[in-house]
Design a protein around this motif. Structure first.
Motif, short mmCIF file in Angstrom:
data_model
loop_
_atom_site.label_atom_id
_atom_site.label_comp_id
_atom_site.label_asym_id
_atom_site.label_seq_id
_atom_site.Cartn_x
_atom_site.Cartn_y
_atom_site.Cartn_z
N MET A 41 81.21 4.95 40.67
CA MET A 41 80.92 6.34 40.33
C MET A 41 79.52 6.75 40.78
O MET A 41 79.28 7.90 41.13
CB MET A 41 81.09 6.54 38.81
N SER A 42 78.60 5.78 40.77
CA SER A 42 77.21 6.09 41.12
C SER A 42 77.04 6.43 42.60
O SER A 42 76.00 6.97 42.98
CB SER A 42 76.29 4.92 40.74
N THR A 43 78.03 6.09 43.42
CA THR A 43 77.93 6.44 44.85
C THR A 43 78.09 7.93 45.09
O THR A 43 77.72 8.43 46.15
CB THR A 43 79.00 5.70 45.67
N GLY A 44 78.66 8.64 44.11
CA GLY A 44 78.92 10.06 44.28
C GLY A 44 80.20 10.35 45.05
O GLY A 44 80.58 11.51 45.21
N ARG A 45 80.86 9.30 45.53
CA ARG A 45 82.11 9.47 46.25
C ARG A 45 83.28 9.42 45.26
O ARG A 45 83.16 8.87 44.16
CB ARG A 45 82.26 8.39 47.31
N GLU A 46 84.40 9.99 45.63
CA GLU A 46 85.56 10.01 44.74
C GLU A 46 86.05 8.59 44.51
O GLU A 46 86.18 7.79 45.44
CB GLU A 46 86.68 10.85 45.35
N VAL A 47 86.33 8.28 43.24
CA VAL A 47 86.89 6.97 42.89
C VAL A 47 88.41 7.11 42.88
O VAL A 47 88.96 7.92 42.13
CB VAL A 47 86.37 6.49 41.52
N LEU A 48 89.08 6.35 43.71
CA LEU A 48 90.51 6.51 43.93
C LEU A 48 91.32 5.55 43.06
O LEU A 48 91.22 4.33 43.22
CB LEU A 48 90.85 6.27 45.40
#
Length: 262
Positions: A213-220
């Motif tokens: 989540m900390s990457t800012g990318r969508e978690v799939l």
């Protein structure tokens, strides 16, 4: 933040049952090992968190850590035996108040929950503070808990009376893992080994989710049918795996901190 629970013990101690059986001693040592390894893994918070187990052969009594001790200080003989009225049957000291009010009600109301571990371990607790369901079924380790979680949505401050424990027990329902909103987590299990195994892997699952989540990318998330299949694969043989996991931590502690058994 911790609160001691005051109770009268004299009458109960005079009439206490035999607590010197091998099964009870083994449970005490298993719990002490879990406290020590939880401390090593950073799962504890000061003197505030608590583990409990119903006393083998005595469904109206439970073993719990005493108020005022950090997890890394605990040994088998330091653990208390309490009844559901809060009376200390065996051991020196008192339980922490929230430990009593949560664990007594859990064990009284959910007989399947022979063991209950409550922590504020960082990553799982962080997910209890977020919007929506705490776990995203995206990481393989998380799938161990697919369909096994519940959320107590009604945080109401410290658990300093029986109503709090009763509410948490009701929120648990048939779940093994309860995320306590704004608070922490509760792991329920039939054995100490299975409680430890779930506690450990729950925090690992939460840790990788928080990182993702900390990457800012969508978690799939994984497709539901795959999540269900993976869950079934993981749960097959889980009790045996949990026993091996507990045996492994006891071997480590026997070599490095053998005092936990005393």
């Amino acid at each position: 933040m911790a609160h001691s629970l005051k109770s009268s013990t004299e009458t109960a101690r005079a009439n206490r049952p035999d607590l010197s059986t091998d099964a009870i001693r083994s449970t005490r040592e298993d719990l002490a090992a879990c406290f020590r390894m939880a401390a090593r893994n950073g799962f504890e918070e000061g003197i505030c968190n608590h583990f409990s187990a119903v006393v083998p052969g005595h469904d109206d009594l439970f073993i719990v850590n005493p108020y005022g001790y950090a997890f890394r200080e605990l040994t088998a003989s330091k653990l208390l035996v309490c009844d559901f009225a809060g009376t200390v049957i065996d051991g020196d000291g008192e339980p922490e108040a929230t430990a009593f009010y949560i664990h007594a009600e859990i064990h009284r109301r959910l007989p399947r929950a022979k063991v209950a571990f409550h922590t504020h371990m960082p990553c799982a607790t962080a997910l209890s503070m977020t919007e929506g369901a705490p776990l995203i079924w995206a990481g393989q380790t998380a799938l161990k808990f697919y369909g096994r979680t519940a959320v107590d949505e009604n945080y109401n401050g410290l658990a300093l009376d029986h109503r709090e424990g009763a509410r948490i027990a009701a929120a648990a329902g048939d779940a093994d893992i309860v995320f306590l909103k704004h608070h922490g987590v509760l792991v329920l299990a039939p054995t100490v080994a299975e409680a430890w195994d779930d506690l450990y892997y729950l925090e690992r699952a939460a840790e990788v989710q928080v990182l993702a989540m900390s990457t800012g990318r969508e978690v799939l998330p994984v497709a539901p049918e795959i999540a269900e299949a993976a869950y079934r694969q993981m749960r097959e043989g889980d009790p045996q795996s949990a026993r091996a996991h507990l045996a492994a931590i006891r071997r480590q502690l026997d070599a490095e901190e053998p005092q936990y058994r005393h």
